[in-house]
Design an enzyme around this catalytic site. Sequence first.
Site, PDB file in Angstrom:
ATOM      1  N   GLY A 453       0.830  -1.203   0.000  1.00  0.00           N
ATOM      2  CA  GLY A 453       0.000   0.000   0.000  1.00  0.00           C
ATOM      3  C   GLY A 453       0.862   1.249   0.000  1.00  0.00           C
ATOM      4  O   GLY A 453       1.101   1.843   1.052  1.00  0.00           O
ATOM      5  N   SER A 455       1.074   3.598  -3.361  1.00  0.00           N
ATOM      6  CA  SER A 455       0.540   4.627  -4.264  1.00  0.00           C
ATOM      7  C   SER A 455      -0.837   5.113  -3.819  1.00  0.00           C
ATOM      8  O   SER A 455      -1.614   4.363  -3.218  1.00  0.00           O
ATOM      9  CB  SER A 455       0.421   4.065  -5.674  1.00  0.00           C
ATOM     10  OG  SER A 455       1.646   3.520  -6.072  1.00  0.00           O
ATOM     11  N   GLU A 570      12.703  -4.857  -4.769  1.00  0.00           N
ATOM     12  CA  GLU A 570      11.705  -4.903  -5.831  1.00  0.00           C
ATOM     13  C   GLU A 570      12.377  -4.765  -7.196  1.00  0.00           C
ATOM     14  O   GLU A 570      12.008  -5.420  -8.155  1.00  0.00           O
ATOM     15  CB  GLU A 570      10.696  -3.778  -5.618  1.00  0.00           C
ATOM     16  CG  GLU A 570       9.522  -3.860  -6.576  1.00  0.00           C
ATOM     17  CD  GLU A 570       8.381  -2.911  -6.217  1.00  0.00           C
ATOM     18  OE1 GLU A 570       8.503  -2.188  -5.218  1.00  0.00           O
ATOM     19  OE2 GLU A 570       7.392  -2.903  -6.961  1.00  0.00           O
ATOM     20  N   ASN A 698      10.179   4.391 -15.676  1.00  0.00           N
ATOM     21  CA  ASN A 698      11.511   4.484 -16.283  1.00  0.00           C
ATOM     22  C   ASN A 698      12.021   5.924 -16.328  1.00  0.00           C
ATOM     23  O   ASN A 698      13.223   6.153 -16.289  1.00  0.00           O
ATOM     24  CB  ASN A 698      11.488   3.850 -17.675  1.00  0.00           C
ATOM     25  CG  ASN A 698      11.580   2.339 -17.589  1.00  0.00           C
ATOM     26  OD1 ASN A 698      11.475   1.771 -16.500  1.00  0.00           O
ATOM     27  ND2 ASN A 698      11.774   1.681 -18.714  1.00  0.00           N
TER      28      ASN A 698
HETATM   29  C1  LIG Z   1       0.281  -3.258 -12.793  1.00  0.00           C
HETATM   30  C2  LIG Z   1       0.630  -2.300 -11.697  1.00  0.00           C
HETATM   31  C3  LIG Z   1       0.684  -2.764 -10.421  1.00  0.00           C
HETATM   32  C4  LIG Z   1       0.955  -1.884  -9.379  1.00  0.00           C
HETATM   33  N1  LIG Z   1       0.982  -2.373  -8.104  1.00  0.00           N
HETATM   34  C5  LIG Z   1       1.147  -1.506  -7.091  1.00  0.00           C
HETATM   35  C6  LIG Z   1       1.070  -1.964  -5.749  1.00  0.00           C
HETATM   36  O1  LIG Z   1       0.891  -3.158  -5.491  1.00  0.00           O
HETATM   37  N2  LIG Z   1       1.184  -1.076  -4.763  1.00  0.00           N
HETATM   38  C7  LIG Z   1       1.403   0.249  -4.993  1.00  0.00           C
HETATM   39  O2  LIG Z   1       1.522   1.002  -4.050  1.00  0.00           O
HETATM   40  N3  LIG Z   1       1.485   0.726  -6.258  1.00  0.00           N
HETATM   41  C8  LIG Z   1       1.357  -0.112  -7.310  1.00  0.00           C
HETATM   42  N4  LIG Z   1       1.417   0.342  -8.589  1.00  0.00           N
HETATM   43  C9  LIG Z   1       1.563   1.778  -8.812  1.00  0.00           C
HETATM   44  C10 LIG Z   1       2.949   2.163  -9.266  1.00  0.00           C
HETATM   45  O3  LIG Z   1       3.841   2.166  -8.203  1.00  0.00           O
HETATM   46  C11 LIG Z   1       2.797   3.545  -9.898  1.00  0.00           C
HETATM   47  O4  LIG Z   1       2.059   3.344 -11.081  1.00  0.00           O
HETATM   48  C12 LIG Z   1       4.107   4.197 -10.214  1.00  0.00           C
HETATM   49  O5  LIG Z   1       4.777   4.588  -9.053  1.00  0.00           O
HETATM   50  C13 LIG Z   1       3.883   5.444 -11.097  1.00  0.00           C
HETATM   51  O6  LIG Z   1       2.909   6.285 -10.593  1.00  0.00           O
HETATM   52  P1  LIG Z   1       1.674   6.774 -11.491  1.00  0.00           P
HETATM   53  O7  LIG Z   1       1.100   5.598 -12.160  1.00  0.00           O
HETATM   54  O8  LIG Z   1       0.807   7.565 -10.610  1.00  0.00           O
HETATM   55  O9  LIG Z   1       2.295   7.678 -12.602  1.00  0.00           O
HETATM   56  P2  LIG Z   1       2.703   9.215 -12.449  1.00  0.00           P
HETATM   57  O10 LIG Z   1       3.652   9.392 -11.322  1.00  0.00           O
HETATM   58  O11 LIG Z   1       1.469  10.054 -12.443  1.00  0.00           O
HETATM   59  O12 LIG Z   1       3.493   9.436 -13.785  1.00  0.00           O
HETATM   60  C14 LIG Z   1       2.847   9.664 -15.036  1.00  0.00           C
HETATM   61  C15 LIG Z   1       3.932  10.004 -16.049  1.00  0.00           C
HETATM   62  O13 LIG Z   1       4.655  11.172 -15.641  1.00  0.00           O
HETATM   63  C16 LIG Z   1       6.027  10.900 -15.534  1.00  0.00           C
HETATM   64  N5  LIG Z   1       6.635  11.621 -14.404  1.00  0.00           N
HETATM   65  C17 LIG Z   1       6.123  11.813 -13.168  1.00  0.00           C
HETATM   66  N6  LIG Z   1       7.000  12.488 -12.408  1.00  0.00           N
HETATM   67  C18 LIG Z   1       8.090  12.721 -13.157  1.00  0.00           C
HETATM   68  C19 LIG Z   1       9.344  13.363 -12.941  1.00  0.00           C
HETATM   69  N7  LIG Z   1       9.677  13.896 -11.775  1.00  0.00           N
HETATM   70  N8  LIG Z   1      10.216  13.381 -13.952  1.00  0.00           N
HETATM   71  C20 LIG Z   1       9.919  12.838 -15.155  1.00  0.00           C
HETATM   72  N9  LIG Z   1       8.760  12.228 -15.413  1.00  0.00           N
HETATM   73  C21 LIG Z   1       7.861  12.161 -14.435  1.00  0.00           C
HETATM   74  C22 LIG Z   1       6.087   9.402 -15.286  1.00  0.00           C
HETATM   75  O14 LIG Z   1       7.329   8.847 -15.634  1.00  0.00           O
HETATM   76  C23 LIG Z   1       4.963   8.897 -16.158  1.00  0.00           C
HETATM   77  O15 LIG Z   1       5.399   8.805 -17.481  1.00  0.00           O
HETATM   78  C24 LIG Z   1       1.190  -0.509  -9.655  1.00  0.00           C
HETATM   79  C25 LIG Z   1       1.167  -0.061 -10.964  1.00  0.00           C
HETATM   80  C26 LIG Z   1       0.893  -0.940 -11.987  1.00  0.00           C
HETATM   81  C27 LIG Z   1       0.871  -0.416 -13.384  1.00  0.00           C
END
Ligand SMILES: Cc1cc2nc3c(=O)[nH]c(=O)nc-3n(C[C@H](O)[C@H](O)[C@H](O)COP(=O)(O)OP(=O)(O)OC[C@H]3O[C@@H](n4cnc5c(N)ncnc54)[C@H](O)[C@@H]3O)c2cc1C
Length: 713
Positions: A453, A455, A570, A698
Site C-alpha cells: 500500500g 501509491s 523490488e 523508467n
Molecule cells: C500493474 C501495476 C501494479 C501496481 N501495483 C502496485 C502496488 O501493489 N502497490 C502500490 O503502491 N502501487 C502499485 N502500482 C503503482 C505504481 O507504483 C505507480 O504506477 C508508479 O509509481 C507510477 O505512478 P503513477 O502511475 O501515478 O504515474 P505518475 O507518477 O502520475 O506518472 C505519469 C507520467 O509522468 C512521468 N513523471 C512523473 N514524475 C516525473 C518526474 N519527476 N520526472 C519525469 N517524469 C515524471 C512518469 O514517468 C509517467 O510517465 C502498480 C502499478 C501498476 C501499473
Amino acid sequence: VEPDDLELFRASIRKVVERYWPTATCAGPDGTSGALVDLWREAATQGWFDLPHTDGLGPVLMVMGELGRVSCPLPVMDAFVARRLLSSARTARAEIDQLLTGIAAGTIRITVTPESADQRNTVTDAASEATHALILPPSSGTALRVAAVEGYDIEQGLAAPSWATLRLGRTVHRWEATPEALDDARALLRIGLAARAAGAAARTHELAVEHATIRIQFGRVIGSFQAVQQRAATLEISVTGSKYLLAEAGRHHDDGRGSWRLAAELATQHVVSNAPSVQVGAQHTLGAIGYFAEHAAPWLFRRVHADVARIGTYGLTAGTPADVLLETDTPLPRLSTSQDSSFADDVRAVIRQHQPAGERPLQASDAQPLVDAIAARGWFGMGWPAADGGRDAEPADLTAFHDELRYARSPIVVRQLAAVMLVGNAIVRFGTEEQRRAFLPKIASGDLRFCLGYSEPEAGSDLASLRTRAEHREGGWVINGQKMWTSRGNEASHVWLAARTDPDAVPRHAGISVFIVPMDTPGISVSPHTSLAGDISCTVYYDNVEVPDSALVGEVNDGWRVITHALAGERVVMGGIAVELQHQLDDLLSWARTEPVTTFGPRGSHQRSLLSRLVAELQATRVMLAAAITSTATGVGSRSLPAMVAVHSSELAEKFGEELIEILGPTALLSRPDVPGGGWFEAGLRSSLLYVIGGGTNDIQRGIIARGLGLPR
Ligand SMILES: Cc1cc2nc3c(=O)[nH]c(=O)nc-3n(C[C@H](O)[C@H](O)[C@H](O)COP(=O)(O)OP(=O)(O)OC[C@H]3O[C@@H](n4cnc5c(N)ncnc54)[C@H](O)[C@@H]3O)c2cc1C
C-alpha cells in the site's frame, strides 16, 4: 588476465596514448603527421603487438577501446589477427617466424584488407604508415597472403584519418587457412572495430555529460533539464551494455570457451545498433560547440561511423547471431560469471517434480505443491541470517533460485518470492523481535499473502507526497486514507502500508512510517480493477482503521528508509524479466529451428536482422543484471546499475513483444497452446508495460541514473 591487472594495463595504455595521440583532434588533417608511426613504435615496445593470440583478446579489445577514445586508427587488432593466422601456417616456418617477430617489434607494420574482387570492400586503415598488408580472401576462399605495401590512394570521405586503397607490391608469404580460422579472424576484426567505435562513442558521451554540468542556459546548467538528463541516462545504458558485452566476449575467448564467437558477435551487434545513436545523442547535448573541428566530437563522430561501416565488410560464413541461433542448436552463451551451481539443478528438479507442466499460464492455486516443497527445504528466506530462520545463502545461490523459478514462469515469483524480497528482508532489517516471530516463519512457509500500500490518487512517482494519515492514540494508531493500484489487495492477508505520521515534516518524506496491517481489520474496504495483463489491483479505502503499536515497522517517521530498502529488492525482482525473455526466446527458437526460412526468411532478411538485434540487447540485459546483482551484494560497482537494468530490461520486453509481431504476424498475438510461444508472447507484450511503470517509472529511474552521472536535480 585478472580484472585488476587489466585495469593496470588500461592505465599504461592511457599513458602511452596521451603522449603520442593525446586527443581525438589528432585524427584531423593537421594532426597525423608522424604521430601514428611514433605511436606504432612505442606500442611495439609496450608489447601491444605481441599479445598472445590464444588468450589475449581481452587486452586487445581494451587497447582498441582506448584508441577509439582518441579516434586513433592504430591497427592493433589487425596485427593480432595476422599473428594468429600466421601462427597456424604449417610451411615455411623460418619465413613466418621472421614475419611474426617483425610484427611484434613494429618493424613490420601490418594492416588487414579484404581481397579487392568486390570493389566496395577495399578501404583500409593506417595505410600511410603500413609496410605490409594481410589480404583476406572472400568468404568462399581459403588462400591468404602477406604483401608489401608500395603505396596507397587516399579515399576522400567521412573517415579521418582517411581510408585508403593500398597499392600492393611483392607477395612476401602465401598460405592456406581453414574456413573456420578465417571466420574466427573476421569475427576478431569485427569486434576490434566494434570496441574502437564503442570507445569513441563512450568518450563523446563522457564529454557531453561533463559539458552538461558546466554549460549554463536559462540561468541553469543544462544538465538540470529533464530532456538532457533523460538522454544522458539512455546513452549511459547503451554505453554500459556495449562495455559489458565486449568484456564478456574477451573473457569467453580468453577462457577458451567455444561460445566466444557468438559472444563476440553479440557484442559487435550491440555496438552496431547502439554506438551511432550514442554518438549523435551526445552531440545533441554538446550543441554547436561539438560541431566544430577544435572539439574532439567531430573526430569521434567520424571514427564511430567509419568503424561501424567497416564492420560490415567482414561477413562471417557462420552468419549473424540470428543465423547461428536459427540454423544450429547453439544456445545464447552462458555468462562467464555464472558458476556451475548444483543448487540450480536441485531447484530445477524440485520445480519439475512439483509444478504442473502445461501450456497455459499457471494460477496461484497450481503452485501450492511447489510452495510446500520449497518451504520444506527452507529455501524461502534462505538469504536471511540463521537466527531469523535463514542460512545466509550465497548471492549466487539466491540468483540461481530466482532465475529457475522465473524461467519456470512460476506464480511463486510474484507472491512468495516478492514476500521474501520486499517484506521479509525489511523485517529482518527493521522489524521488532515480535514481528520477526510473527512474520518470518509465515514468509518462510510461503503462507504470507501480502500487498503493497504505497501509491495513492495523487502520489505515484512522487511517493513522498502521500496523504494517508496515521494518528497516534492511546496504545495504537488510527489510519484514514485511500490507496491505489494495490496489487492482489483482494486476496491478501496483510498490507505493507506507508502512511503519514507527521504532516508538518520537512522534507515530506521525513514524516512517513510503515505499518503491517491485517487486511481483515475493520474499516478496510477493497474495490478491484483488472489490469491489461489480467491481474487484479485494487483501490483500498482506510476508514478509521485501528491498529496496535506493534503494527509499526521500524521507527516512527523513519518509514522512508524502510521503503527504499524494500524498493531495492523490488528492482532486483523486476530485473528478472530478463530470464522470462530468455524463455520466450528459447520458445521462439525451438519452434523456428525446424523451418527457419519459412518463418524468418533467408539470410539477410529483415526478420533475421530484428532477431539479431533483440538477442544482442537480451544478452546486454543479462550481463548488466549479473553485474547489478554482484554490485548489490558486494557494494562495489556502479550504484546506478539496478536502475539501468530495470530500464533496459523493461523496454526490451516491450520491444520484444512488438517485434515478435513483426516477425510472426498475427500468430504472435494468439494464446492457443499450439501456436509458437503458446500464448506467452502476447501475454509478455501485455505485461511489459507493468515493468516500465511499476516499481518507479523508467523516467524516474533515468533521473536516478542521471544523478549517478553527476547531473544536478
Ligand atoms: C500493474 C501495476 C501494479 C501496481 N501495483 C502496485 C502496488 O501493489 N502497490 C502500490 O503502491 N502501487 C502499485 N502500482 C503503482 C505504481 O507504483 C505507480 O504506477 C508508479 O509509481 C507510477 O505512478 P503513477 O502511475 O501515478 O504515474 P505518475 O507518477 O502520475 O506518472 C505519469 C507520467 O509522468 C512521468 N513523471 C512523473 N514524475 C516525473 C518526474 N519527476 N520526472 C519525469 N517524469 C515524471 C512518469 O514517468 C509517467 O510517465 C502498480 C502499478 C501498476 C501499473
